[in-house]
Enzyme design. Structure first.
Site, short mmCIF file in Angstrom:
data_model
loop_
_atom_site.label_atom_id
_atom_site.label_comp_id
_atom_site.label_asym_id
_atom_site.label_seq_id
_atom_site.Cartn_x
_atom_site.Cartn_y
_atom_site.Cartn_z
N MET A 144 -8.13 73.41 122.95
CA MET A 144 -9.07 73.14 124.04
C MET A 144 -9.63 74.44 124.61
SD MET A 144 -7.59 69.79 126.06
CE MET A 144 -8.69 70.02 127.45
N THR B 140 -8.66 67.79 133.19
CA THR B 140 -9.48 68.01 132.00
C THR B 140 -8.70 67.57 130.76
OG1 THR B 140 -10.28 69.93 133.19
CG2 THR B 140 -10.94 69.73 130.88
N TRP B 141 -7.44 67.84 130.78
CA TRP B 141 -6.59 67.49 129.65
C TRP B 141 -6.57 65.97 129.42
CZ3 TRP B 141 -0.72 69.25 129.42
CH2 TRP B 141 -0.27 69.17 128.10
N LYS C 219 -6.38 70.59 139.67
CA LYS C 219 -5.57 71.49 138.84
C LYS C 219 -4.27 70.87 138.32
CE LYS C 219 -7.53 74.43 138.10
NZ LYS C 219 -8.73 74.29 137.23
N ALA C 220 -4.24 69.54 138.28
CA ALA C 220 -3.03 68.87 137.80
C ALA C 220 -3.11 68.51 136.31
CB ALA C 220 -2.79 67.61 138.61
N HIS D 104 -10.98 63.40 142.54
CA HIS D 104 -9.84 64.08 143.16
C HIS D 104 -9.54 63.47 144.54
CE1 HIS D 104 -9.48 67.09 140.13
NE2 HIS D 104 -10.52 67.82 140.48
N SER E 113 -2.16 77.43 139.94
CA SER E 113 -3.37 77.13 139.16
C SER E 113 -4.59 77.01 140.09
CB SER E 113 -3.15 75.82 138.39
OG SER E 113 -4.25 75.53 137.60
P1 A3P Z 1 -3.30 76.63 134.53
O1 A3P Z 1 -4.24 77.21 135.52
O2 A3P Z 1 -1.89 76.61 135.02
O3 A3P Z 1 -3.42 77.23 133.19
P2 A3P Z 1 -7.60 70.62 135.89
O4 A3P Z 1 -8.21 70.19 134.61
O5 A3P Z 1 -7.05 69.52 136.72
O6 A3P Z 1 -8.53 71.52 136.64
O7 A3P Z 1 -6.30 71.47 135.53
C1 A3P Z 1 -6.41 72.72 134.93
C2 A3P Z 1 -5.02 73.15 134.54
O8 A3P Z 1 -4.61 72.37 133.42
C3 A3P Z 1 -5.01 74.61 134.07
O9 A3P Z 1 -3.69 75.08 134.36
C4 A3P Z 1 -5.24 74.45 132.59
O10 A3P Z 1 -4.88 75.55 131.81
C5 A3P Z 1 -4.35 73.24 132.34
N1 A3P Z 1 -4.67 72.58 131.06
C6 A3P Z 1 -5.86 72.09 130.67
N2 A3P Z 1 -5.78 71.62 129.41
C7 A3P Z 1 -4.51 71.82 129.00
C8 A3P Z 1 -3.80 71.58 127.78
N3 A3P Z 1 -4.41 71.06 126.73
N4 A3P Z 1 -2.50 71.93 127.72
C9 A3P Z 1 -1.87 72.46 128.79
N5 A3P Z 1 -2.49 72.73 129.96
C10 A3P Z 1 -3.80 72.42 130.07
#
Ligand code: A3P
Length: 317
Positions: A256, A73-74, A69-70, A131, A161
């Site tokens: 996204m 995916t981004w 959750k850091a 992870h 998150s």
């Molecule tokens: P939140 O739950 O705070 O919205 P991971 O990909 O490590 O599982 O992390 C998911 C977190 O990254 C989620 O946070 C998600 O919304 C956030 N995230 C994913 N893509 C993003 C983007 N393009 N801009 C900002 N936050 C993003």
């Protein structure tokens, strides 16, 4: 959700158009946490352990490492676009991000394991997600001096998150009440262990392993273009100004969130009725969850545990 939940899951991911198999997963249950080499884990990440540890990395592999959750995916989407956005535009409409960037240690019955997906990746370089805390990364990545991109997020937002993710993800342990979750997080009783150990372990590694680029979610939020420049310089990439502008736009949160190939809506084990995967994408959402008392308690504990002054997080920007 209470108790064990049985979820008959199968991927909705575009079987006909993607060129990859439609997956039919067996019944899966919410797992229990157990201690694994000193780290809290669930069996979905340890069942394939020997194969994971024997994974054969290649010197041009790029490992994307994060605590869950850091912003995994981004950064995965950013790197995928940087490498393949121009050369394989069809990937953008056909392959979900979790197939482009396999999750090395995942092994869910009925699905290809992350290790098998990584082995089969046809791309060069291969982008691989993990992870794992630094000490559990398969040795082959170190032997080949692979480049690693690590993204860290401040603990408070990371916790929030993760809480919502555990609520909506049928292959994670039950989230339970917020207050129990809060205490569990502080104790490190989370899948992939303690946030504190994870971010510190990788930070320490950076001091001796130069092929590691350590990034912060908050910096990505503050200035995505600047952070893309930095990661490009680390990877030796030089996208054109137009390409960079295009990528920066495609990876904005709303884009996204609306992109089926990036928003995980094709993975039926996630219950979007509870919460979307792309939830808020903000710095500071913890303020909507922590009470004043919880925040003070957290801060006191944090001071005692985060002793390295060179590793600083921002809980607001
Ligand atoms: P939140 O739950 O705070 O919205 P991971 O990909 O490590 O599982 O992390 C998911 C977190 O990254 C989620 O946070 C998600 O919304 C956030 N995230 C994913 N893509 C993003 C983007 N393009 N801009 C900002 N936050 C993003």
């Amino acid at each position: 959700m209470q108790g064990q939940v049985f979820v008959q899951v199968f991927s909705r991911a575009c079987a006909n158009t993607c060129g990859f198999q439609q997956h039919k997963m067996d019944s899966v249950t919410r797992p229990e946490l157990f201690d694994f080499h000193g780290i809290s884990m669930t069996h979905y990440f340890t069942d394939n352990w020997e194969n994971i540890q024997n994974f054969q990395a290649r010197s041009d592999d790029i490992l994307i490492a994060t605590y869950p959750k850091a912003g995994t995916t981004w950064i995965s989407y950013i790197l995928d676009l940087l490498y393949f956005g121009q050369t394989s535009p069809e990937r953008q409409t056909s392959l979900p991000i979790y197939n482009r960037v396999p999750f090395l240690e995942i092994a869910i019955p009925g699905l290809d394991s992350g290790k098998d997906l990584a082995d089969k990746l046809p791309t060069t370089p291969r982008l691989i997600k993990t992870h794992l805390p630094v000490q559990l990364v398969p040795k082959s990545f170190w032997e080949h001096n692979c480049r690693i991109v690590y993204v860290a997020r401040n603990a408070k937002d990371n916790m929030v998150s993760f809480f919502h993710f555990d609520r909506m993800n049928g292959v994670q342990p039950e989230a339970g009440d917020w207050i129990d979750y809060f205490l569990r997080f502080l104790k490190g009783k989370m899948v992939f262990g303690s946030w504190y150990d994870h971010v510190n372990g990788w930070w320490k590694k950076k001091q001796t392993y130069s092929n590691l680029h350590y990034m912060f979610y908050e910096d990505l939020i503050e200035d995505t273009g600047r952070e893309i420049d930095k990661v490009c310089s680390f990877l030796g990439l030089s996208p054109s100004a137009e390409e960079k502008k295009n990528i920066t736009s495609q990876v904005q949160f709303d884009n996204m969130k609306n992109n089926k190939m990036a928003n995980y809506s094709t993975l039926q084990v996630l219950d979007f009725k509870i919460c979307p995967f792309m939830r808020k994408g903000k710095v500071g959402d913890w303020k909507n969850h922590f009470t004043v008392g919880q925040s003070e308690y957290f801060d006191e504990d944090y001071k005692n545990r985060m002793k390295d002054p060179t590793l600083q997080f921002r809980t607001e920007i």
